[in-house]
Design a protein around this motif. Structure first.
Motif, PDB file in Angstrom:
ATOM      1  N   ASN A  31       0.841  -1.202   0.000  1.00 21.23           N
ATOM      2  CA  ASN A  31       0.000   0.000   0.000  1.00 21.23           C
ATOM      3  C   ASN A  31       0.870   1.244   0.000  1.00 21.23           C
ATOM      4  O   ASN A  31       2.073   1.170   0.261  1.00 21.23           O
ATOM      5  N   VAL A  38       0.777   3.855   1.961  1.00 22.61           N
ATOM      6  CA  VAL A  38       0.910   4.611   3.204  1.00 22.61           C
ATOM      7  C   VAL A  38       2.014   4.048   4.095  1.00 22.61           C
ATOM      8  O   VAL A  38       2.918   4.755   4.515  1.00 22.61           O
ATOM      9  N   ASP A  39       1.924   2.777   4.394  1.00 26.55           N
ATOM     10  CA  ASP A  39       2.850   2.196   5.357  1.00 26.55           C
ATOM     11  C   ASP A  39       3.490   0.928   4.811  1.00 26.55           C
ATOM     12  O   ASP A  39       2.838   0.115   4.168  1.00 26.55           O
ATOM     13  N   TYR A  91       5.091  -1.012   7.082  1.00 22.41           N
ATOM     14  CA  TYR A  91       5.041  -1.917   8.217  1.00 22.41           C
ATOM     15  C   TYR A  91       4.067  -1.372   9.235  1.00 22.41           C
ATOM     16  O   TYR A  91       3.675  -0.203   9.175  1.00 22.41           O
ATOM     17  N   SER A  92       3.662  -2.204  10.180  1.00 21.22           N
ATOM     18  CA  SER A  92       2.890  -1.689  11.301  1.00 21.22           C
ATOM     19  C   SER A  92       3.634  -2.041  12.579  1.00 21.22           C
ATOM     20  O   SER A  92       4.357  -3.033  12.637  1.00 21.22           O
ATOM     21  N   TYR A 111      -1.312  -2.239  16.241  1.00 24.28           N
ATOM     22  CA  TYR A 111      -2.301  -3.088  15.596  1.00 24.28           C
ATOM     23  C   TYR A 111      -1.838  -3.332  14.181  1.00 24.28           C
ATOM     24  O   TYR A 111      -1.513  -2.405  13.459  1.00 24.28           O
ATOM     25  N   GLY A 155      -1.547  -3.949  10.333  1.00 25.57           N
ATOM     26  CA  GLY A 155      -2.348  -3.457   9.230  1.00 25.57           C
ATOM     27  C   GLY A 155      -2.453  -4.474   8.108  1.00 25.57           C
ATOM     28  O   GLY A 155      -1.859  -5.548   8.156  1.00 25.57           O
ATOM     29  N   SER A 156      -3.219  -4.112   7.105  1.00 31.04           N
ATOM     30  CA  SER A 156      -3.368  -4.985   5.950  1.00 31.04           C
ATOM     31  C   SER A 156      -2.540  -4.444   4.798  1.00 31.04           C
ATOM     32  O   SER A 156      -2.310  -3.243   4.711  1.00 31.04           O
ATOM     33  N   TYR A 157      -2.144  -5.334   3.899  1.00 31.36           N
ATOM     34  CA  TYR A 157      -1.419  -4.981   2.677  1.00 31.36           C
ATOM     35  C   TYR A 157      -0.108  -4.262   2.968  1.00 31.36           C
ATOM     36  O   TYR A 157       0.249  -3.312   2.291  1.00 31.36           O
ATOM     37  N   ASP A 158       0.590  -4.631   4.044  1.00 30.15           N
ATOM     38  CA  ASP A 158       1.932  -4.089   4.221  1.00 30.15           C
ATOM     39  C   ASP A 158       2.921  -5.260   4.273  1.00 30.15           C
ATOM     40  O   ASP A 158       2.573  -6.386   3.915  1.00 30.15           O
ATOM     41  N   GLU A 171      -6.021   2.080  -2.816  1.00 26.89           N
ATOM     42  CA  GLU A 171      -6.907   1.060  -2.282  1.00 26.89           C
ATOM     43  C   GLU A 171      -6.504  -0.325  -2.765  1.00 26.89           C
ATOM     44  O   GLU A 171      -7.082  -0.872  -3.699  1.00 26.89           O
ATOM     45  N   TRP A 220      -5.491 -11.389  11.684  1.00 22.11           N
ATOM     46  CA  TRP A 220      -6.362 -12.565  11.740  1.00 22.11           C
ATOM     47  C   TRP A 220      -7.771 -12.256  11.263  1.00 22.11           C
ATOM     48  O   TRP A 220      -8.473 -13.115  10.781  1.00 22.11           O
ATOM     49  N   TRP A 221      -8.211 -10.994  11.413  1.00 19.57           N
ATOM     50  CA  TRP A 221      -9.606 -10.669  11.074  1.00 19.57           C
ATOM     51  C   TRP A 221      -9.807 -10.312   9.609  1.00 19.57           C
ATOM     52  O   TRP A 221     -10.872  -9.847   9.211  1.00 19.57           O
ATOM     53  N   PRO A 253     -12.824  -7.777   5.610  1.00 21.48           N
ATOM     54  CA  PRO A 253     -12.704  -7.081   4.318  1.00 21.48           C
ATOM     55  C   PRO A 253     -12.704  -8.029   3.119  1.00 21.48           C
ATOM     56  O   PRO A 253     -13.002  -7.611   2.010  1.00 21.48           O
TER      57      PRO A 253
END
Lengths: 564, 294
Positions: A244, A246-247, A249-250, A253, A255-258, A315, A332-333, A337
């Motif tokens: 993505n 924006v980031d 890594y996280s 919490y 994130g998705s797609y990093d 997106e 995990w969740w 999406p």
């Protein structure tokens, strides 16, 4: 000459006028603040009377009104005649605890945060609110919140103390400043830290590839997905690993797609403050391991294994939902999406995998043990109400009289609205709550525990899963939640070999001035190393610059803070 | 009209037309795309598979909007705000611009007032003092909080002052000659010949009021009082996929309902699209031609 005199006159007049206006304003304020205590006094009745009912840990002796603010989701559908303030949850809680929550205002997402900041800056606080750690510390420093030590010691139930105990009392430590407890901290669900690789299993099977275990496997799969036309449409339109814009890594919490999972597989924890063997603080983005990860990501990008356009991909979910991509990192969740993905293509079979490091070990960073602090406004008459409210919230299944009763709640409350309507909702759960829920759902599906033992929440998921089994993937709403608990949650049972906590989660003085710039520099350099023409060795120059432009100073401040 | 028919001139003409069409398309395409998304199936929209034609055509989004009391309510708040705010802006702008357009001989404090106005345009107390002021005035949740802080549109006043000053002196003198007082002068001479300027400032304040969302967000405590744009802003706000905990996941799935959001944007656009051409008519009509003979 005359003109000038006139000007002076007008200026004098405006000064006088503005002075008058100011006075009026003050008076207005005084009368306002004078009015509120009387109003609340009548509602609260006698302050001393509460002593009489000390034995009931869940209920106030007299009805109490507490003002709060609330973050809500847009488009929330409430039963007819109910509002965010007045609803069946509010009635239930008022009946059980004698506490009536008055919602001063509510808003959504970022707007809520913005509005809350403004209210805090204007000292327009509700009686009780939830804040983050930085705000919490500044509120304590400004003397705007009550000391809760005495109330916690006196009123908190054993169950509450046990819950904090399971989290090693880390949340309480964060909420304690100079030996005084200034907030009731939440307990983070640690499952939200772990980054998993979500892969299209149907594509893997089609291309006869093994499940991924290491970063090299990820690279192999990405290569196959790009080159071997996994969707079988004879077009070269699939991409490898999704990123993505924006980031990369996280650090809390996940994130998705990093690329968090890849960083962790290199034992790198960017964004976190780490303590090395000597107790020195190191910034995770400046370590050699991070450099190695960036080198690997650059290699993958140059070989076309990562989405060529990830730097401008606003997106990335669109790639996944439209069946152009079958590999990405997420928590995990993720099935929530992914609901749109299975709606578009029922054959999409998503499976999560954990990625190991080169020694075959599983590493992860951890969400801070607490992220939200429930604080009581200075001067509020009944700080114990907060403790009692949390006592009640956590009282389910304790069997003490006045505690929450599952059967009654099932009958009276719409469980779907729990998070939205429960006042002061925040996570007070076991750190391993998701894995526990996975077990419960799995055991119920295997027929090992009777359905009556399911919590209302898991019963809902159980029913959903039954509907989905009847008619697979027909309704994303039936598929997402149980799938997340069964597969994402199931993977969480894997014991992590290394769990890295952030050593410092608040903000220091220099950070508030310079952090935004440092972070911007970091992002630019990292993105350019991976996808631009910067060589990997520019990383060393970045580390030097980072230290010079405030990093060293920030580290010194953090070390001083940690010594406190 | 004389046309230049040389080849290069015609080529230039074509190039210009093509360029203008391209500019036009950059304006229309995003709107068209939004309309297409609003009629598409939710999942196709989330997958980014909708370009210029609806995929999985349906009107569920619009049906939902009509059934959504909050949306309808916000729409009414916005209409009220535009009528009230636009009216007050118009009245105050006209009443201020006329005296300020007179010379310092006629109106001695003119320059002081002018500086006073300009000062507020350049400097402001900032948002926290404004918030505290509104709170102490008890204006939270009231439509006046949206209308009064910007009641005098300084920029519009200055526009209008300059327009009034450009009105030929002869006309004013002629009016005086016939015994017109200031009120008569303003309402029977100035306003009728200033329709282009008045149309412009009215449009400015209508669009400004219709599009404003931030003041609604901070001064209104519950969504029943939100104007439409504040309400929509809440829906279409981009949520960062980072730093989400599992309890916010449901929020995420709600926000991915791009179809509904697109439909709301379309509905919110309609009033301005209607108002524009109505007012634009006046841009051409206000003519001073022929009022004075040199």
């Amino acid at each position: 000459m005359r003109k000038r005199k006139m000007l002076a006159g007008v200026i004098a007049l405006t000064l006088v006028l503005s002075a008058c206006a100011k006075n009026e304003g003050n008076e207005g304020k005084a009368s306002n603040s004078g009015a509120s205590p009387t109003a609340s006094q009548s509602a609260e009745g006698t302050a001393s009377a509460s002593k009489a009912s000390e034995e009931n840990p869940f209920k106030m002796a007299e009805p109490v009104e507490i003002s709060i603010i609330k973050s809500v989701v847009p488009d929330l559908q409430l039963p007819a005649g109910e509002s965010i303030e007045n609803n069946h949850y509010a009635d239930y809680i008022a009946e059980k605890t004698n506490i009536r929550f008055k919602v001063l205002w509510y808003a959504t997402g970022d707007d809520y945060t913005q509005k809350q900041k403004l209210a805090i800056a204007s000292n327009d606080l509700p009686d009780i609110m939830t804040v983050d750690e930085t705000t919490f510390r500044s509120l304590v420093e400004g003397g705007q919140v009550e000391d809760l030590t005495e109330y916690y010691n006196k009123y908190a139930t054993d169950k509450v103390k046990e819950m904090y105990g399971v989290a090693n009392n880390l949340p309480l430590e964060k909420a304690t400043i100079d030996g005084k407890l200034y907030a009731m901290p939440n307990i983070s669900v640690l499952a939200d830290s772990i980054s998993m690789a979500w892969v299209r299993q149907d594509w893997l099977d089609k291309l006869k590839l093994p499940a991924p275990k290491t970063v090299d496997d990820i690279a192999t799969i990405a290569k196959a997905f790009v080159e071997q036309d996994p969707d079988g449409n004879n077009k070269n339109d699939t991409i490898g690993l999704v990123g993505n814009n924006v980031d990369l890594y996280s650090f809390a919490y996940t994130g998705s797609y990093d690329f968090t999972g890849i960083f962790h597989a290199f034992d790198s924890y960017p964004g976190l403050w780490l303590k090395d063997e000597n107790g020195k603080v190191v910034y995770g983005s400046t370590t050699q391991e991070t450099k190695q990860t960036l080198a690997k990501l650059k290699e993958m990008y140059n070989n076309g294994l990562i989405d060529k356009e990830f730097m401008i991909r606003k997106e990335p979910s669109q790639l996944v939902n439209s069946g152009k991509a079958g590999l990405f990192f997420g928590p995990w969740w993720t099935p929530w999406p992914l609901g749109d993905s299975i709606k578009v293509d029922k054959t999409a079979d998503w499976k999560p995998y954990l990625i190991q490091d080169s020694q075959g070990k599983y590493n992860t960073h951890m969400v801070p043990p607490t992220t939200q602090f429930l604080v009581v406004k200075k001067g509020f008459k009944h700080p114990e109400a907060l403790v009692k409210h949390i006592n009640f919230y956590l009282s389910s299944g304790t069997g003490v009289s006045g505690a929450r009763d599952k059967a009654e709640e099932e009958q009276r409350l719409d469980n779907k609205l729990f998070q939205h309507l429960y006042p002061l909702y925040t996570t007070f759960d076991y750190p391993d709550a998701v894995a526990r829920k996975h077990d419960m759902l799995k055991n119920a599906l295997d027929g090992q525990i009777p359905l009556e033992e399911l919590t209302p929440e898991m019963k809902g998921h159980y029913d959903r899963w039954q509907r989905d089994l009847q008619n697979p993937k027909a309704e994303p709403g039936d598929w997402s939640a149980p799938y997340a608990y069964l597969y994402g949650g199931g993977l969480l049972k894997q014991k992590m070999d290394k769990e890295v906590y952030n050593a410092f989660t608040a903000t220091t003085k220099t950070m508030s001035q310079k952090w935004a710039n440092l972070l911007k520099m970091e992002k630019e350099v990292f993105f350019k190393i991976i996808a631009g023409n910067k060589p990997v060795d520019d990383f060393d120059k970045f580390v030097e610059d980072w230290k010079k432009q405030g990093g060293d100073q920030i580290i010194a401040e953090i070390e001083a803070e940690l010594q406190k | 009209m004389v046309m230049n028919r040389t080849l290069s001139a015609r080529l230039a003409q074509y190039a210009l037309v093509i360029f203008m069409i391209l500019v036009l398309l950059t304006c229309i395409i995003p709107i068209w795309h939004t309309v297409a998304v609003s009629f598409s199936h939710k999942s196709y929209a989330a997958a980014g598979m909708v370009d210029f034609w609806p995929k999985g055509f349906n009107t569920i989004a619009y049906q939902q909007i009509i059934a959504d009391p909050v949306f309808v309510n916000s729409f009414l708040v916005s209409v009220k705000r535009v009528l009230l705010g636009g009216g007050i802006n118009f009245l105050l702008a006209v009443l201020m611009a006329y005296p300020l357009s007179r010379s310092s001989q006629e109106f001695r404090f003119r320059n002081i007032y002018m500086w006073f106005l300009v000062f507020t345009m350049l400097f402001s107390g900032g948002i926290i003092p404004l918030y505290i002021l509104m709170k102490t005035l008890g204006m939270f949740n009231s439509i006046w909080a949206l209308v009064l802080p910007g009641a005098v549109p300084v920029f519009n006043v200055i526009l209008l002052v300059n327009f009034f000053r450009s009105i030929p002196k002869d006309l004013v003198e002629a009016g005086h000659m016939d015994g017109a007082g200031p009120w008569y002068m303003l309402f029977r001479v100035f306003i009728p010949i200033s329709t282009p300027a008045l149309a412009t400032i009215t449009l400015f304040s209508i669009v400004g009021h219709w599009n404003a969302f931030f003041d609604g967000l901070i001064f209104m405590r519950t969504p029943e009082h939100y104007p439409l744009q504040t309400y929509i802003q809440q829906l279409v706000v981009q949520l960062n996929t980072q730093n989400l905990d599992s309890s916010q996941v449901e929020l995420l799935s709600k926000l991915s309902n791009q179809t509904l959001n697109a439909a709301k944007l379309v509905v919110a656009m309609v009033p301005i699209l209607i108002v524009y051409p109505l007012i634009q008519r006046h841009f051409i009509h206000g003519i001073m031609l022929g009022s004075v003979k040199e």
